[in-house]
Structure formats: C-alpha cells, structure tokens
Design an enzyme around this catalytic site. Structure first.
Site, short mmCIF file in Angstrom:
data_model
loop_
_atom_site.label_atom_id
_atom_site.label_comp_id
_atom_site.label_asym_id
_atom_site.label_seq_id
_atom_site.Cartn_x
_atom_site.Cartn_y
_atom_site.Cartn_z
N ARG A 104 0.82 -1.22 0.00
CA ARG A 104 0.00 0.00 0.00
C ARG A 104 0.85 1.27 0.00
NH1 ARG A 104 -3.06 -3.70 2.95
NH2 ARG A 104 -2.16 -2.96 4.89
N GLU A 154 5.08 -10.73 14.90
CA GLU A 154 4.56 -11.29 16.14
C GLU A 154 5.14 -12.70 16.35
OE1 GLU A 154 0.39 -10.78 16.16
OE2 GLU A 154 0.18 -11.58 18.18
P1 AMP Z 1 4.10 -2.11 11.50
O1 AMP Z 1 5.39 -2.68 10.95
O2 AMP Z 1 3.60 -2.82 12.72
O3 AMP Z 1 4.19 -0.61 11.69
O4 AMP Z 1 2.96 -2.42 10.43
C1 AMP Z 1 2.81 -1.59 9.32
C2 AMP Z 1 2.36 -2.36 8.11
O5 AMP Z 1 1.32 -3.30 8.41
C3 AMP Z 1 1.82 -1.42 7.07
O6 AMP Z 1 2.29 -1.82 5.80
C4 AMP Z 1 0.31 -1.53 7.20
O7 AMP Z 1 -0.29 -1.49 5.93
C5 AMP Z 1 0.05 -2.87 7.88
N1 AMP Z 1 -0.86 -2.78 9.03
C6 AMP Z 1 -0.54 -2.99 10.33
N2 AMP Z 1 -1.61 -2.85 11.12
C7 AMP Z 1 -2.65 -2.53 10.34
C8 AMP Z 1 -4.05 -2.22 10.57
N3 AMP Z 1 -4.59 -2.23 11.79
N4 AMP Z 1 -4.82 -1.92 9.49
C9 AMP Z 1 -4.28 -1.90 8.26
N5 AMP Z 1 -3.00 -2.17 7.97
C10 AMP Z 1 -2.17 -2.48 8.99
#
Ligand code: AMP
Length: 170
Positions: free
Chosen positions: A58, A95
């Site tokens: 995205r 996770e």
């Molecule tokens: P992080 O590495 O935990 O910051 O996760 C970010 C990535 O996971 C991004 O590419 C987001 O598109 C996706 N992502 C994580 N949590 C969500 C959520 N609650 N809704 C949509 N996309 C998420």
C-alpha cells in the site's frame, strides 16, 4: 474534508483481535484521493526529498502519485525475491518469527534524501527496517509520510529522530 469518513474499519482481519483500517473506500473516492495525496505532498515538502521509497504494497499506492506530484523519483521496497537486480536486505520482527524487505542497491543516487511512505504505521517495525535498507544504499532518510498512525502502538519510538508526518491518528 474529513478523511476518517473514507477509512473503513474491519474487525478481526486478517486475524482475530486486529482492527484493520481499510483505505480502499478512500481510493475509490476521487476527491478524497486527490485531497490525501495533495495534503501529504504539502506536509512533506519542507523535507525536500529527492526520492520516495514506498513499502509493499500500500506504500506503492500512495508513494507513486506523491512522487509524481512532487516531481521526484520512486523506488519500491519489496518482499523477498521480487526485485530483479542486486538488492540489500533487512530483517524485521513479526509477532511470530521474522520477515525481510529488499531494495535495489542502485535505487538512489548516492547521497540522496529519501522519504519513506506507507499507508499506515502500527508498531513501526516495517518502517524501521526500511530505514536500514536506505542507509545501506548510501543515501539518507529525510523523514516519513503515512496516511494513518496507530498512536497506541508507539511506532514512532522505533524510528530515528526525524520528521514523521501522519494525516490521521487513531
Ligand atoms: P508495522 O510494521 O507494525 O508498523 O505495520 C505496518 C504495516 O502493516 C503497514 O504496511 C500496514 O499497511 C500494515 N498494518 C498494520 N496494522 C494494520 C491495521 N490495523 N490496518 C491496516 N493495515 C495495517
């Protein structure tokens, strides 16, 4: 315009307990899409990036129109095995277990300023791995641009002390 009107919340996707923030209604709405890209362009202009690095997948959707709007280049940060030329690799914790991201070694002119773009920052692990990738290319991170920030997960704390722009905070 209130962009929250165009973000859909899907409970328990992709697994139980996750509230997924779905940006597809925003993409389908012409005024909301233009407004989002224009607003992000305005808010990151001072960072004067030479390129945008968009995170699969995205980050591609928002990164390319942003690069076009700012008249700068774009490079994709991809899941393993997708990029055809020589790559740098960075690992990040999930996770359960780890995942990897890749970037072409010659993605940027050395010494460039690169803005990292994704739709959403949650724990910050993906964006932090992208910082490592950009540093390996010999360029510097100018800052970060996200549409959505999940502030409760404190993703910012995983990132270096650089400007972090997010249009919506939950
Ligand atoms: P992080 O590495 O935990 O910051 O996760 C970010 C990535 O996971 C991004 O590419 C987001 O598109 C996706 N992502 C994580 N949590 C969500 C959520 N609650 N809704 C949509 N996309 C998420």
């Amino acid at each position: 315009m209130d962009l929250t009107d165009h973000i859909r919340e899907i409970p328990d996707f992709p697994k139980p307990g996750i509230l997924f923030r779905d940006i597809t209604p925003l993409l389908a709405h012409p005024e909301a899409l233009c407004y989002t890209v224009d607003l992000l362009a305005e808010q990151v202009a001072d960072l004067k990036p030479d390129y945008i690095a968009g995170i699969e997948s995205r980050g591609f959707i928002f990164g390319v129109p942003l690069a076009y709007r700012m008249s700068i280049g774009f490079a994709p940060v991809r899941k393993p095995g997708k990029l055809p030329a020589a790559t740098h690799t960075a690992e990040y914790a999930l996770e359960y277990g780890t995942d990897r991201l890749e970037l072409h070694q010659d993605a940027f002119r050395p010494g460039s300023r690169v803005l990292i773009v994704d739709d959403l920052i949650a724990t910050g692990g993906t964006a932090a791995a992208t910082v490592k990738l950009i540093e390996k290319t010999g360029s510097e991170v100018a800052g970060f641009g996200f549409i959505i920030e999940l502030t409760g997960l404190a993703g910012r704390d995983k990132l270096p002390d650089l400007p972090i722009i997010s249009l919506l905070q939950y």
